[in-house]
Design a protein around this motif. Structure first.
Motif, short mmCIF file in Angstrom:
data_model
loop_
_atom_site.label_atom_id
_atom_site.label_comp_id
_atom_site.label_asym_id
_atom_site.label_seq_id
_atom_site.Cartn_x
_atom_site.Cartn_y
_atom_site.Cartn_z
N MET A 161 -24.70 -24.11 23.75
CA MET A 161 -23.48 -23.81 23.01
C MET A 161 -22.53 -24.99 23.10
SD MET A 161 -20.81 -20.61 23.43
CE MET A 161 -20.01 -21.21 24.92
N ARG A 162 -21.98 -25.39 21.98
CA ARG A 162 -20.99 -26.48 21.96
C ARG A 162 -19.72 -26.00 22.65
NH1 ARG A 162 -20.17 -30.58 18.19
NH2 ARG A 162 -22.41 -30.50 17.93
N THR A 163 -19.24 -26.76 23.61
CA THR A 163 -18.05 -26.34 24.33
C THR A 163 -16.80 -26.67 23.53
OG1 THR A 163 -17.98 -28.45 25.49
CG2 THR A 163 -19.15 -26.65 26.56
N LEU A 164 -15.73 -25.97 23.86
CA LEU A 164 -14.45 -26.21 23.21
C LEU A 164 -13.89 -27.53 23.70
CD1 LEU A 164 -12.76 -22.71 23.47
CD2 LEU A 164 -14.32 -23.56 21.74
N THR A 165 -13.39 -28.33 22.78
CA THR A 165 -12.80 -29.60 23.16
C THR A 165 -11.40 -29.69 22.60
OG1 THR A 165 -13.73 -30.67 21.20
CG2 THR A 165 -15.02 -30.79 23.22
N GLY A 166 -10.55 -30.33 23.33
CA GLY A 166 -9.17 -30.52 22.89
C GLY A 166 -8.48 -31.44 23.86
N GLY A 167 -7.23 -31.69 23.63
CA GLY A 167 -6.49 -32.57 24.52
C GLY A 167 -5.14 -32.03 24.83
N ALA A 168 -4.44 -32.68 25.73
CA ALA A 168 -3.09 -32.24 26.07
C ALA A 168 -2.20 -32.50 24.87
CB ALA A 168 -2.59 -33.00 27.29
N GLY A 169 -1.70 -33.70 24.72
CA GLY A 169 -1.04 -34.12 23.51
C GLY A 169 0.16 -33.29 23.11
N MET A 170 0.74 -32.49 24.00
CA MET A 170 1.87 -31.65 23.65
C MET A 170 3.00 -31.89 24.65
SD MET A 170 0.16 -28.03 22.65
CE MET A 170 -1.17 -27.90 21.47
N THR A 171 4.16 -31.43 24.31
CA THR A 171 5.29 -31.57 25.21
C THR A 171 5.29 -30.47 26.26
OG1 THR A 171 6.66 -30.25 23.71
CG2 THR A 171 6.68 -32.63 23.42
N HIS A 172 4.31 -29.57 26.20
CA HIS A 172 4.24 -28.47 27.15
C HIS A 172 3.16 -28.76 28.18
CE1 HIS A 172 6.87 -26.45 24.35
NE2 HIS A 172 6.06 -26.87 23.41
N SER A 173 3.08 -27.96 29.22
CA SER A 173 2.25 -28.31 30.36
C SER A 173 0.77 -28.33 30.01
CB SER A 173 2.47 -27.30 31.50
OG SER A 173 1.86 -26.07 31.23
N TRP A 174 0.11 -29.37 30.51
CA TRP A 174 -1.33 -29.48 30.33
C TRP A 174 -2.04 -28.30 30.97
CZ3 TRP A 174 -5.55 -30.74 28.17
CH2 TRP A 174 -6.74 -30.80 28.88
N GLU A 175 -1.54 -27.82 32.10
CA GLU A 175 -2.19 -26.69 32.77
C GLU A 175 -2.21 -25.46 31.86
OE1 GLU A 175 -1.12 -27.88 37.38
OE2 GLU A 175 -0.21 -26.12 36.45
N THR A 176 -1.14 -25.22 31.14
CA THR A 176 -1.10 -24.06 30.25
C THR A 176 -2.09 -24.21 29.12
OG1 THR A 176 1.24 -23.74 30.77
CG2 THR A 176 0.39 -22.63 28.82
N GLU A 177 -2.15 -25.40 28.51
CA GLU A 177 -3.11 -25.62 27.43
C GLU A 177 -4.53 -25.53 27.97
OE1 GLU A 177 -3.78 -29.52 25.76
OE2 GLU A 177 -3.47 -28.69 23.75
N ARG A 178 -4.74 -26.09 29.14
CA ARG A 178 -6.07 -26.04 29.74
C ARG A 178 -6.49 -24.60 30.00
NH1 ARG A 178 -6.63 -29.59 34.91
NH2 ARG A 178 -5.21 -28.01 35.73
N LEU B 103 -10.88 -36.49 12.03
CA LEU B 103 -9.51 -36.61 11.54
C LEU B 103 -8.59 -35.58 12.20
CD1 LEU B 103 -7.44 -37.70 9.39
CD2 LEU B 103 -8.26 -35.85 7.91
N TYR B 104 -9.09 -34.36 12.38
CA TYR B 104 -8.23 -33.30 12.91
C TYR B 104 -7.83 -33.55 14.35
CZ TYR B 104 -9.16 -30.72 8.64
OH TYR B 104 -9.23 -30.34 7.33
N GLY B 105 -8.70 -34.17 15.11
CA GLY B 105 -8.39 -34.44 16.51
C GLY B 105 -7.62 -35.72 16.74
N ALA B 106 -7.43 -36.52 15.69
CA ALA B 106 -6.76 -37.81 15.84
C ALA B 106 -5.26 -37.61 16.04
CB ALA B 106 -7.02 -38.68 14.62
N PRO B 107 -4.65 -38.34 16.98
CA PRO B 107 -3.19 -38.24 17.16
C PRO B 107 -2.44 -38.83 15.97
CG PRO B 107 -4.09 -39.99 18.54
CD PRO B 107 -5.26 -39.28 17.94
N VAL B 108 -1.26 -38.30 15.71
CA VAL B 108 -0.40 -38.80 14.64
C VAL B 108 0.73 -39.61 15.28
CG1 VAL B 108 1.16 -38.17 12.75
CG2 VAL B 108 -0.93 -36.85 13.15
#
Length: 283
Positions: A1-18, A134-139
């Motif tokens: 199964m392909r795992t979910l991938t993403g990054g922090a990239g937000m002004t909110h806590s990485w732990e919460t996104e993780r 493109l969707y995962g690229a930072p702006v």
């Protein structure tokens, strides 16, 4: 199964996104493992698949074999996650979208779209196996929107669709739209379709007037400022058009990713299933 991938990239806590990604992983593992106990489900947990209520152990818990090509974004502010890609059931690949809501440390909501349209003029599930980077690229900050701007951009698309007026949304010069993996704008393949024409994103919307579209239950559960992402859910009613070569009327249940740069929609990917006209959104 392909795992979910993403990054922090937000002004909110990485732990919460993780934590949101962790819940997403566990939930998908519970589906493939046919065991709801592998996910942290709240006692109030509620789930739907294609607008039908499902109880833990039913639906994809009984049929899912694998998930592929997943593209996932999380929003700690709203406590929600949305992923799109492919689900394998009975050995067949199907376009797939999933929204999860997490409260505390438990999943309280799961909303899935599983399309029965994997191929044809307006679907190509195999193209979902390698999602656009493109969707995962930072702006860059000077080309990015704030949260409200991203949500507004997504909502403007549904307004433009409902009004059959492509001028009501701002589309970038390079914008294209993909339905169930298939590129449906700026492509000669649509000349072979019942539409028998080539559309831009705006002209696609202009062409819907006869079907009297109505966009219901618009929601934007995930906003990612760093990547310019607005993830949206909607049900759009398309009414029958007398004499039309397109028989695909009904309620289009859609999950969509919008990439927004310079306050313009740069790309749109939709996972959709056509339900009987008037089907409630269930949320």
């Amino acid at each position: 199964m392909r795992t979910l991938t993403g990054g922090a990239g937000m002004t909110h806590s990485w732990e919460t996104e993780r934590d949101l990604f962790r819940h997403g992983e566990s939930f998908l593992q519970s589906l493939v493992g046919h065991d709801p106990g592998l996910a942290s489900l709240a006692r109030s947990f509620r789930a739907t698949e294609n607008a039908d209520e499902v109880a833990p152990g039913q639906g994809l818990w009984a049929t899912a074999e694998d998930f592929l090509g997943l593209q996932t974004f999380a929003d700690p502010v709203q406590g929600q996650l949305m992923t799109m890609g492919v689900v394998v059931t009975a050995g067949q690949r199907q376009p797939f979208g999933l929204r999860l809501k997490v409260v505390g440390d438990e999943v309280t909501e799961a909303e899935a779209v599983i399309s029965t349209d994997p191929s044809g003029h307006f679907a190509d599930v195999d193209q979902l196996l390698a999602p656009d980077v493109l969707y995962g690229a930072p702006v860059p900050p000077d080309r990015a929107c704030d949260r409200d701007g991203l949500a507004l951009a997504a909502d403007s698309y549904w307004t433009a669709l409902q009004e059959s007026d492509g001028s009501l949304a701002r589309f970038g010069y390079r914008c294209d739209r993909y339905d169930n993996g298939k590129k449906v704008t700026n492509t000669l393949t649509t000349l072979l379709s019942p539409d028998a024409t080539v559309h831009t994103v705006a002209s696609c919307l202009n062409n819907t007037r006869g079907a009297r579209p109505k966009a219901r239950g618009r929601r934007c559960p995930v906003v990612d400022v760093a990547r310019g992402i607005a993830a949206s859910v909607v049900v759009v009613d398309f009414h029958p058009v007398p004499g039309s070569p397109r028989p695909d009327n009904g309620s289009f249940y859609m999950m969509a990713l919008f990439k927004v740069v310079d306050n313009e929609i740069r790309s749109i990917d939709e996972i959709r299933e056509i339900l009987p006209l008037g089907t409630p959104s269930a949320w």
